[in-house]
Design a protein around this motif. Structure first.
Motif, PDB file in Angstrom:
ATOM      1  N   ASP A 182       0.804  -1.222   0.000  1.00 21.11           N
ATOM      2  CA  ASP A 182       0.000   0.000   0.000  1.00 21.11           C
ATOM      3  C   ASP A 182       0.839   1.275   0.000  1.00 21.11           C
ATOM      4  OD1 ASP A 182      -2.296  -1.487  -0.078  1.00 21.11           O
ATOM      5  OD2 ASP A 182      -2.740  -1.287   2.060  1.00 21.11           O
ATOM      6  N   PRO A 237       3.236   2.392  -5.663  1.00 23.56           N
ATOM      7  CA  PRO A 237       2.307   2.283  -6.788  1.00 23.56           C
ATOM      8  C   PRO A 237       2.373   0.913  -7.454  1.00 23.56           C
ATOM      9  CG  PRO A 237       4.249   3.486  -7.465  1.00 23.56           C
ATOM     10  CD  PRO A 237       4.390   3.209  -5.983  1.00 23.56           C
ATOM     11  N   ASP A 260       0.218  -1.730  -8.937  1.00 31.34           N
ATOM     12  CA  ASP A 260      -1.114  -2.089  -9.419  1.00 31.34           C
ATOM     13  C   ASP A 260      -1.151  -3.486 -10.021  1.00 31.34           C
ATOM     14  OD1 ASP A 260      -2.202   0.345  -8.657  1.00 31.34           O
ATOM     15  OD2 ASP A 260      -1.701   1.286 -10.565  1.00 31.34           O
ATOM     16  N   ILE A 261      -0.011  -3.915 -10.528  1.00 31.60           N
ATOM     17  CA  ILE A 261       0.076  -5.244 -11.132  1.00 31.60           C
ATOM     18  C   ILE A 261       1.334  -5.923 -10.624  1.00 31.60           C
ATOM     19  CG2 ILE A 261      -1.193  -4.609 -13.229  1.00 31.60           C
ATOM     20  CD1 ILE A 261       1.566  -4.430 -14.625  1.00 31.60           C
ATOM     21  N   THR A 272       5.982  -6.238 -10.252  1.00 31.91           N
ATOM     22  CA  THR A 272       6.433  -4.859 -10.297  1.00 31.91           C
ATOM     23  C   THR A 272       7.813  -4.839  -9.660  1.00 31.91           C
ATOM     24  OG1 THR A 272       4.226  -3.901 -10.188  1.00 31.91           O
ATOM     25  CG2 THR A 272       6.040  -2.505  -9.461  1.00 31.91           C
TER      26      THR A 272
END
Length: 78
Positions: free
Chosen positions: A65, A68, A70-71, A74
């Motif tokens: 959290d 960044p 999102d997928i 990473t």
């Protein structure tokens, strides 16, 4: 050295000093398994002082959290 497991308890101390490659992954996906194998190979061959840390996006929400992500996979270099 091996790829370290990043958790809410150790992640921020692991990235505090030096160069750290943080790998945010979902180990259940084939893409993340392939990426981990590639990173293991790079980690073995590299001649620099770089710490490799894997963060499981399913288990370490408090770390995820903060970034960044999102997928997965990473990769973030600190």
């Amino acid at each position: 050295m091996a790829i370290l497991r990043g958790t809410k308890d150790n992640f921020f101390s692991l990235i505090k000093d030096g160069i750290t490659l943080a790998y945010f992954s979902n180990p259940k996906t084939e893409e993340c398994q392939i990426t981990r194998a590639n990173l293991e190979s790079i980690e073995k061959d590299i001649k620099k002082d770089i710490t490799f840390v894997e963060i499981n996006v399913n288990e370490e929400k408090k770390v995820v959290d903060k970034f960044p992500v999102d997928i997965s996979p990473t990769i973030i270099l600190f």
